[in-house]
Write an enzyme that holds these catalytic residues in place. Sequence first.
Site, short mmCIF file in Angstrom:
data_model
loop_
_atom_site.label_atom_id
_atom_site.label_comp_id
_atom_site.label_asym_id
_atom_site.label_seq_id
_atom_site.Cartn_x
_atom_site.Cartn_y
_atom_site.Cartn_z
N SER A 188 0.76 -1.14 -0.01
CA SER A 188 0.03 0.06 0.19
C SER A 188 0.75 1.28 -0.06
O SER A 188 1.90 1.19 0.34
CB SER A 188 -0.95 -0.22 1.15
OG SER A 188 -0.30 0.15 2.45
N THR A 245 -2.00 6.33 -1.53
CA THR A 245 -3.13 6.48 -2.30
C THR A 245 -3.83 5.20 -2.48
O THR A 245 -5.05 5.16 -2.40
CB THR A 245 -2.98 7.31 -3.79
OG1 THR A 245 -2.42 8.35 -3.63
CG2 THR A 245 -4.26 7.27 -4.25
N LYS A 269 -5.94 -3.15 -7.45
CA LYS A 269 -5.53 -1.89 -6.95
C LYS A 269 -6.89 -1.01 -6.51
O LYS A 269 -7.81 -1.13 -7.10
CB LYS A 269 -4.76 -1.19 -8.06
CG LYS A 269 -3.34 -1.17 -7.96
CD LYS A 269 -2.70 -0.42 -8.75
CE LYS A 269 -1.14 -0.42 -8.78
NZ LYS A 269 -0.47 0.37 -9.79
N ASP A 324 7.31 10.51 -10.90
CA ASP A 324 7.74 9.83 -9.81
C ASP A 324 8.45 8.57 -10.15
O ASP A 324 7.89 7.58 -10.09
CB ASP A 324 6.54 9.24 -8.62
CG ASP A 324 6.75 8.70 -7.68
OD1 ASP A 324 8.15 9.02 -7.07
OD2 ASP A 324 6.09 8.19 -6.86
#
Length: 468
Positions: A124, A127, A144, A254
């Site tokens: 996890s 988000t 997800k 990212d």
Amino acid sequence: MIFSRNPFCAFLFFALLFLSLTVILKKWHFGLQENKPFGDAARTDGLTPANDRLLQQLQERQQELELLHITFNIVHGFVDSSLSTDDSANYINGKLSLDNPVTAKTDIGCEELSGIKVVDFLGSGYTKTVLKAALPQGLFVALKSVNHQGTDLRLCMEDFQDSQGCLELVSFKLRKEIVLLQRLQHPNIVELKGQCQDSTLVGGITAVLEQGMPLQMIQLLQSPWEERFRVCLGLVRLLQYLSRSPLGSVALLDFQPRQFVMVSGELKLTDLDDASIQEPACQEDSDCQLQFPLRNFTLRCSSSRICEGLNEMRNLYNAYRYFFTYLLPHQAPPLLKPLTDQIMNSTGDMKQSVNETLVAFEEVLHMYKSGLQLENLSPSIYAASVANMEYRCWPSYNQQGCVLSVHSAREAALICSSHPQCTSFSLSSEKTWTGRLLASFRSGFSHLVPDVNSAVYMRRVKASGAVL
């Protein structure tokens, strides 16, 4: 009367009466009656500044999704610059639907997910939560969904105190990821196998992905060079695709190893919610800066006032920082090191595009698979009986022995000659992803074991016992 006897009491009484009347008048004047809002809360639309900010963020996220859809259609010639009439079918209650018959190839929906069995917790983040699940037909997938205990949802609730609005805001990242997975299809991107937005069946929006294993850099560093090269090659192929994708040039903002998983030895991108399809606008070259902890680079501002190529170079340098530096040069075959060193130098200084870098990688792959780097090698070997006394080497395909990939018996003989403890090796019919053979190196043998799938070789020894 008591007031005539005590003037102080009279004064106190009139003072309290004056204060009470003052408060009543102010409540009437400013609309502070019990059932009437005051100030910002008295707006005709019923929204507070906090509501405004939340609504604005929701609208911005929705526009981001719509931009992905419009951009895809423009690139493929479906529309000119705005939504066409046909696009209305992709909108439900003013929101972009995630079902697109042009690109979606998924067959797992809400009905299939309602009876799914979760077998493991995979991880996890701020988000999302990822679970491993088993479908009735025996297929394992990754699910997800929004992390209800995640940092993003918690911070939103602290700011807005709106559980429904915050859940919708946080879920936009997952919705964006689903749209991107529908549009971006590549061997090094995880496959979207389905999705569901029905909160009554699955508790909210859920994406169904092919299951992979989280990328473990420490474990990867201990693997043979061939496997590490495979990861780097797959990454460059992915970045070359992203530089000219159906959505244009895509930047992974990212860019971290945790954004990737391993599926059957292949590196695959699994986290796309922070991807950007827009290259920055600019007025001058200084607006096109790429800043990293140890290096800064400046690209040219194009005549169209766009930092063209910035997304591509950002991705490539991050690949150098997080992957090439650790995986590519170490334990590379000696005759391939000049090529790998050239790749390291060019990417580290941003001297080559991703296309040129991919050409260099493919050249290394060609030489490695074909054995061209072994043309000048001629060690002496000959077949002999099986040997089963193993020793360990690093890196090895077998942690309990010394198993390496080789192009041919000639290369295996060269390796055996370089290991003082090696007296023999065997070649099996098993091959690696490049088609190279797996060779087991041993220090001796104690008995014979018949094996029609193996060829065994021993080092030639002089009569005096010296090893050639």
